[in-house]
Design an enzyme around this catalytic site. Sequence first.
Site, PDB file in Angstrom:
ATOM      1  N   GLU A 179      41.295  43.881  40.560  1.00 48.65           N
ATOM      2  CA  GLU A 179      40.899  44.911  39.185  1.00 48.65           C
ATOM      3  C   GLU A 179      41.714  46.036  39.064  1.00 48.65           C
ATOM      4  O   GLU A 179      41.118  47.139  39.148  1.00 48.65           O
ATOM      5  CB  GLU A 179      39.669  44.826  38.863  1.00 48.65           C
ATOM      6  CG  GLU A 179      38.998  43.669  38.985  1.00 48.65           C
ATOM      7  CD  GLU A 179      37.404  43.763  38.699  1.00 48.65           C
ATOM      8  OE1 GLU A 179      36.741  44.499  38.725  1.00 48.65           O
ATOM      9  OE2 GLU A 179      36.885  42.574  37.814  1.00 48.65           O
ATOM     10  N   GLU A 372      38.395  35.203  38.801  1.00 50.73           N
ATOM     11  CA  GLU A 372      36.883  35.436  38.669  1.00 50.73           C
ATOM     12  C   GLU A 372      36.642  35.210  37.492  1.00 50.73           C
ATOM     13  O   GLU A 372      36.897  35.478  36.492  1.00 50.73           O
ATOM     14  CB  GLU A 372      36.694  37.200  38.836  1.00 50.73           C
ATOM     15  CG  GLU A 372      36.856  37.598  40.418  1.00 50.73           C
ATOM     16  CD  GLU A 372      36.159  38.887  40.600  1.00 50.73           C
ATOM     17  OE1 GLU A 372      35.373  39.619  39.754  1.00 50.73           O
ATOM     18  OE2 GLU A 372      36.747  39.658  41.322  1.00 50.73           O
TER      19      GLU A 372
END
Length: 473
Positions: A179, A372
């Site tokens: 991320e 994810e």
Amino acid sequence: MSFPKNFLWGGATAANQCEGAYRDDGKGLSLVDILPTASEDRQYALFHPKEAEKKNYQYYPSHESIDFYHHYKEDIKLFAEMGYRVFRMSLSWPRIFPNGDDNEPNEAGLKFYDDVFAECRKYKIEPLVTLNHFDTPLALFDKYNGWSNRSLIELYVKYCKTVLERYQGQVHYWLTFNEINMILHIPFLGGGMDVNRAENAEQLKYQAAHHQLVASALVTKLAHEIDPENKVGCMLAAGQTYPYTCAPEDVFAAMQADREGYFFIDVQARGYYPSYAKRIFENKQVKIKMAEDDKQILRKNTVDFISFSYYSSRLTSTDPKVNSKTADNIFDSLKNPYLKTSSWGWQTDALGLRITMNQIYDRYQKPLFVVENGLGEKDVLTEEHEVHDEYRIAYLRENIKEMGEAIADGVECWGYTSWGCIDLVSAGSGEMSKRYGYIYVDRDDQGKGTQKRYKKDSFSWYAEVIASNGQLL
Ligand code: P53
């Protein structure tokens, strides 16, 4: 709806949230090791890390966590039982370079991952390895204020070179930074830095982001040199931003919000700063200091695929009267009245996954990897040691269905690893009780429990999904 024949089904974890053993075999402290549990303390510590470091909190959930360090054989066996073809995990940088700038790597740390990869190989599970998932060594926070300092590039590249060489042939899929856009939202976890004392916090964040982008490109280059079979991906905390109304102002605001994240992927996938960055930097009074060949490095070393996390869409408005926010979300998002909300305030939007995948693929035309996705909820372990998590099955079923639709729309997608395939410590709240897993771990928010593993109802459901290659949902 059909998934490609070699579609990589599996689950995802991160070292900092599951390994525990925070001092075993020479591991140095990582950022999360100074973070407490419980929402208020955790939120304070995340955004005031210098103060948090001096505190003596009662309990640090990362120190023992679910002790994957000593349970990996049992856990990987359970993953294999579900039929995983891929296991997303991360390497703990301070397990390998305890202080981040040590001359020599810690052999015991390297050995641990040899063992983990061997276990994966036993079941023909392909590891997908995140090189840095929120756990830059704490010593680099103290000494350099993390990624705000250019020295981190060299230290990170050295760490990556060590592991790329060591695990050559054992790992083929790599992600450089988890991320990467999170550095703007949680600079401590994303960049190992404190921005509170900076004259211009935006300057510090974007300068650090530049260092990570250059480091990512250098490691992409190295990975390809060390093994031409290596595939390197970037990783975005994704989720399309919707405009609250069809007012052009709202639509424009939504586009701008998405650009905050796409900014990173534009650089990693296309090889240069997007033209709109100039105006963002002007508005925020940011001036990026670049070394002479940075632009060349970025240009020549773009990623092979694009991975992302997706939990929900986001919502924005320019109308100050529209201000009902979703609780507990790091991303500033309004509450979408059309969506269901979890106990933690996160909203469920399966179609949003299809929208997001199409959007990303249209933009980059590179293979995607959903690394994810999942639902963090409270689970109840019954006396018979069962967990009836039909809400989780419902979330995953809808999301996987829409992922299939996106593939049918023409999106190339290599695989899917749902988040926290075994219960682990929440990154945002530090709680164990925010559970994502197919496997229940008996451990609570105070660190009590037997650490025993139990299969939830979603376990056999997911095993069927994989066995039928996404046909039985
Ligand atoms: P937790 C916020 C928003 C979106 C993704 O989050 C986020 C976060 C950070 O909380 O992080 C990713 O555990 C991250 C994982 C994290 C997962 O989402 O707060 O890559 O480390 O555990 C879920 O519920």
